[in-house]
Enzyme design. Structure first.
Site, PDB file in Angstrom:
ATOM      1  CB  CYS A 289      -0.969  -0.108   1.111  1.00  0.00           C
ATOM      2  SG  CYS A 289      -1.790  -1.545   1.435  1.00  0.00           S
TER       3      CYS A 289
ATOM      4  NE  ARG B  55       4.598   2.056  -1.242  1.00  0.00           N
ATOM      5  CZ  ARG B  55       5.608   1.632  -0.670  1.00  0.00           C
ATOM      6  NH1 ARG B  55       6.873   1.786  -1.163  1.00  0.00           N
ATOM      7  NH2 ARG B  55       5.682   0.809   0.494  1.00  0.00           N
TER       8      ARG B  55
ATOM      9  CD1 TRP C 196      -1.222  -5.036  -4.915  1.00  0.00           C
ATOM     10  CD2 TRP C 196      -0.460  -6.293  -2.741  1.00  0.00           C
ATOM     11  NE1 TRP C 196      -0.728  -6.570  -5.026  1.00  0.00           N
ATOM     12  CE2 TRP C 196      -0.336  -7.066  -3.610  1.00  0.00           C
ATOM     13  CE3 TRP C 196      -0.282  -6.622  -1.248  1.00  0.00           C
ATOM     14  CZ2 TRP C 196       0.241  -8.488  -3.695  1.00  0.00           C
ATOM     15  CZ3 TRP C 196       0.305  -8.054  -1.330  1.00  0.00           C
ATOM     16  CH2 TRP C 196       0.469  -8.711  -2.402  1.00  0.00           C
TER      17      TRP C 196
ATOM     18  CG  ASN D 269       2.115  -0.778   3.617  1.00  0.00           C
ATOM     19  OD1 ASN D 269       1.688  -1.576   3.281  1.00  0.00           O
ATOM     20  ND2 ASN D 269       3.385  -0.219   3.111  1.00  0.00           N
ATOM     21  N   GLY D 270       0.675  -2.704   5.842  1.00  0.00           N
ATOM     22  CA  GLY D 270       1.064  -3.721   6.650  1.00  0.00           C
ATOM     23  C   GLY D 270       0.002  -4.746   7.005  1.00  0.00           C
TER      24      GLY D 270
ATOM     25  CD  GLU E 125      15.433 -10.389 -13.724  1.00  0.00           C
ATOM     26  OE1 GLU E 125      15.096 -11.366 -12.748  1.00  0.00           O
ATOM     27  OE2 GLU E 125      14.736  -9.432 -14.162  1.00  0.00           O
TER      28      GLU E 125
ATOM     29  CE  LYS F  95      11.859  -7.892 -14.855  1.00  0.00           C
ATOM     30  NZ  LYS F  95      12.384  -8.425 -13.718  1.00  0.00           N
TER      31      LYS F  95
ATOM     32  CD  GLU G  30       8.365  -8.916 -12.792  1.00  0.00           C
ATOM     33  OE1 GLU G  30       7.780  -8.649 -11.857  1.00  0.00           O
ATOM     34  OE2 GLU G  30       9.482  -8.802 -13.046  1.00  0.00           O
TER      35      GLU G  30
ATOM     36  CG  HIS H  31      17.909 -33.942 -15.852  1.00  0.00           C
ATOM     37  ND1 HIS H  31      18.844 -35.187 -15.535  1.00  0.00           N
ATOM     38  CD2 HIS H  31      19.271 -33.028 -16.259  1.00  0.00           C
ATOM     39  CE1 HIS H  31      20.237 -35.097 -15.798  1.00  0.00           C
ATOM     40  NE2 HIS H  31      20.261 -33.903 -16.329  1.00  0.00           N
TER      41      HIS H  31
ATOM     42  CE  LYS I 247      10.269  -1.187  -8.536  1.00  0.00           C
ATOM     43  NZ  LYS I 247      10.912  -2.051  -9.515  1.00  0.00           N
TER      44      LYS I 247
HETATM   45  C1  AGP Z   1      11.016  -7.767 -10.076  1.00  0.00           C
HETATM   46  O1  AGP Z   1      10.821  -7.621 -11.392  1.00  0.00           O
HETATM   47  C2  AGP Z   1       9.818  -8.090  -9.288  1.00  0.00           C
HETATM   48  N1  AGP Z   1       9.112  -6.981  -9.277  1.00  0.00           N
HETATM   49  C3  AGP Z   1      10.313  -8.727  -7.807  1.00  0.00           C
HETATM   50  O2  AGP Z   1      10.763  -9.780  -8.191  1.00  0.00           O
HETATM   51  C4  AGP Z   1      11.295  -7.832  -6.778  1.00  0.00           C
HETATM   52  O3  AGP Z   1      12.421  -8.204  -7.307  1.00  0.00           O
HETATM   53  C5  AGP Z   1      11.291  -8.380  -5.520  1.00  0.00           C
HETATM   54  O4  AGP Z   1      10.033  -8.243  -5.070  1.00  0.00           O
HETATM   55  C6  AGP Z   1      12.415  -7.967  -4.714  1.00  0.00           C
HETATM   56  O5  AGP Z   1      12.044  -6.680  -4.766  1.00  0.00           O
HETATM   57  P1  AGP Z   1      13.342  -5.723  -3.860  1.00  0.00           P
HETATM   58  O6  AGP Z   1      14.549  -5.907  -4.784  1.00  0.00           O
HETATM   59  O7  AGP Z   1      12.798  -4.417  -3.552  1.00  0.00           O
HETATM   60  O8  AGP Z   1      13.645  -6.260  -2.624  1.00  0.00           O
END
Ligand code: AGP
Length: 608
Positions: A2, A27, A74, A100-101, A481, A485, A488, A504, A603
């Site tokens: 949030c 966020r 969120w 937030n939390g 990675e 990408k 997500e 495998h 984020k």
């Molecule tokens: C990456 O594209 C994602 N948004 C997510 O995996 C992110 O890397 C992960 O939540 C870690 O975030 P941070 O680097 O702010 O700790």
């Protein structure tokens, strides 16, 4: 997670709150709301969906208010509905709160409130806290907030206002970030600086267990036990310009194309080629101890975890230091074997990821030295680590991490060279690596020129719903990675793995026309990768290869080739990830996805 914004001053609060929420939308963005005070009149507006939906609901009431709090959600507890949107209010409706939390003991508190004949009206844990503050309110909002928080287990970043006290905002944090912005006769509160940087660059970072009371005349900071706390004022290191699109269609594509500059900023002043040394001021005092470490553990989540995996290869290859990479969420709970010879390196763009922060605390509890590799200056992980290295890549707004990843890998490369020089790496070997590292920003710029080629290639497979990403050695983490990408932001299922692992089991997935991305750059496993490519081709897979410039053979076995300049293997990851970032971006755009705000994602994951 949030987003929270608060304002008290002499200007109209609502425009400031709305603009702040828009800067925090990355966020969390499934619902939003705000509460403002005009004299003793509290007016609250909430909406489902984007901030523009909230903006369009605002009526004349509250238009002249100069104090208010706002929230973009969120959802963790309770569906994303207007009813569950923040702010939530006390039983008498005269106190409003944004949060937030997670209130972990909300059921027990709900039972306590029911015994006081106070019943919840929503499905959220946050409402419990608002009702509890109302229950304790006896004319002193600060004390009521304190009494309520002393009953709470869990995490919170909160801002609270009361109709009976229209000249103050009470805030508190435990586990969810909150910063105070100090203006001219105005004070702001926010989950991160991007929400308030256009009003002030003077900020204070609240720490866990701290509260603050803001008024038009100033602010007080104290612990939850009411002990006064003096806080250092920091200067926010980025400008408004850096958090705006500046003509780009999305923050993600802006940040992908910023990488030559962001990498140059990460490397600036740290490469000493002539001496064959690296200068990282944030850990300089520890570099001798680091070189004597018995073991390095990288801990992170998501993309940052992939950077840690590259770090594992770098530290063992260049610094000859035993290294491993752990998901923070696993590390924190498995009673890890950590001792005084262990150095734990927490990697985090936001510096607020709950699991990574908890892993850092657990490692320190067990006696390890803990370092942070972080982008957000002043963030919790940065402040709680014993020392660390900032990325200096500028604020990353797009939910999909791109420039932060390449800067994380660049920092880990510099750390490996620095530690290597205190161990077995010769000056000449270091000079070669540093000379190549210095050219990386320009080389990334060169790779970015292939964006149209990559888009054309992706277009041919945009209807495919399953992709494989394969790589070996330093490029195995890049395969992971690349898959993340794509998943997500385009919602296409993708899996990354070591190229050899495909035989495998996953090779059973290969079907006619399935797109398989290989990172097939020059290196000691190139021939092996070619063998894996043949295994895929012979089963009808379509090959998209990331290869080294000058390699013409690869064109005989791959439908599409994206080239990167030739660099020593340890430096390849920063280059080979770029085509995969662009591949994911173009796929998401073609599929009409919300690139900067992918569904279900936030984020910074500041809850477990
Ligand atoms: C990456 O594209 C994602 N948004 C997510 O995996 C992110 O890397 C992960 O939540 C870690 O975030 P941070 O680097 O702010 O700790």
């Amino acid at each position: 997670m949030c987003g929270i914004v608060g304002y008290i001053g002499l200007k109209k609060a609502r425009p400031i709150l709305i603009e702040g929420l828009k800067r925090l939308e990355y966020r969390g963005y499934d619902s939003a709301g705000l509460a403002v005070l005009e004299g003793h009149s509290l007016s609250i507006t909430r909406s489902v969906g984007r901030i523009t939906a909230l903006e369009s609901k605002l009526g004349p009431e509250g238009g002249d208010a100069t104090i208010g709090i706002a929230h973009t959600r969120w959802a963790t507890h309770g569906a994303p509905t207007e009813h569950n949107a923040h702010p939530h209010v006390s039983d008498d409706g005269r106190i409003a709160l944004v949060h937030n939390g997670i209130i972990e003991n909300y059921r027990a508190l709900s039972t306590f409130l029911a015994q006081q004949h106070i019943t919840c009206r929503t499905e959220t844990d946050t409402e419990i806290l608002a009702l509890l503050i109302g229950h304790f309110y006896e004319g002193d909002l600060e004390q009521a907030v304190r009494n309520a928080l002393l009953q709470v287990q869990g995490t919170y970043g909160i801002a609270v206002i009361a109709a009976d006290e229209p000249d103050r905002i009470v805030v508190a944090r435990k586990g969810s970030p909150l910063i105070l912005g100090i203006g001219d006769n105005e004070y702001l509160i926010a989950s991160d600086a991007s929400a308030i940087v256009e009003h002030t660059t003077q900020v204070i970072y609240l720490s866990d267990g701290e509260m603050s009371v803001l008024s038009r005349e100033g602010f007080r900071t104290m612990t939850l036990d009411a002990l006064p706390v003096t806080k250092e004022v920091h200067e926010v290191e980025f400008s408004l310009d850096q958090i705006e699109l500046n003509g780009h269609e999305h923050f993600m594509v802006k940040e992908i194309h910023e990488q030559p500059q962001s990498l140059a900023n990460t490397l600036r002043g740290r490469l000493h080629e002539r001496e064959g040394t690296i200068h990282l001021g944030g850990i300089a005092q520890f570099s001798r101890d680091l070189a004597k470490a018995k073991r390095i553990i990288f801990t992170a989540q998501g993309t940052a975890w992939h950077a840690g995996l590259v770090g594992e290869y770098l530290f063992e290859d260049i610094a000859k230091l035993p290294a491993e990479t752990e998901y923070a969420s696993e590390f924190r709970y498995r009673n890890p074997l950590v001792d005084f010879g262990t150095v734990v390196i927490a990697i985090s763009q936001s510096g607020e990821t709950a699991d990574t922060l908890a892993a850092l605390r657990e490692a320190r509890e067990k006696g390890a030295m803990v370092l942070g590799v972080v982008n957000s200056v002043g963030s919790t992980i940065a402040r709680e680590a014993d020392a660390g290295v900032y990325l200096h890549c500028g604020p990353e707004i797009g939910v999909a991490s791109t420039k932060a990843f390449t800067s994380q890998v660049a920092v880990l490369t510099m750390m490996a060279i620095q530690l290597g020089r205190r161990r077995f790496l010769s000056q000449a070997e270091a000079q070669i690596l540093i000379a190549h590292l210095a050219t990386i920003p320009d080389k990334v710029n060169h790779v970015l020129e292939q964006s149209d080629t990559i888009r054309t290639a992706v277009e041919q497979y945009i209807d495919r719903n399953n992709w494989l990403f394969l790589g070996r050695g330093y490029n195995y983490p890049i395969a992971l990675e690349g898959a993340l990408k794509l998943k997500e932001i385009s919602y296409i299922h993708a899996e990354g793995m070591p190229a050899a692992e495909m035989k495998h089991g996953p090779i059973a997935l290969i079907s006619e026309g399935m797109p398989v991305v290989f990172i097939a750059t020059r290196g000691n496993q190139y021939e092996k990768v070619l063998g894996n490519i043949e295994e895929v081709r012979s089963r009808g897979g379509k090959i998209l290869a990331v290869a080294t410039e000058g390699d013409t053979f690869i064109q005989q076995v791959a439908e599409h080739v994206f080239y990167v300049p030739d660099v020593p293997e340890p430096l390849q990851p920063i280059l080979t990830v770029v085509p995969l970032q662009l591949l994911a971006y173009h796929a998401a755009v073609m599929r009409g996805c919300n690139v900067d705000k992918p569904r279900n994602l936030a984020k910074s994951v500041t809850v477990e």
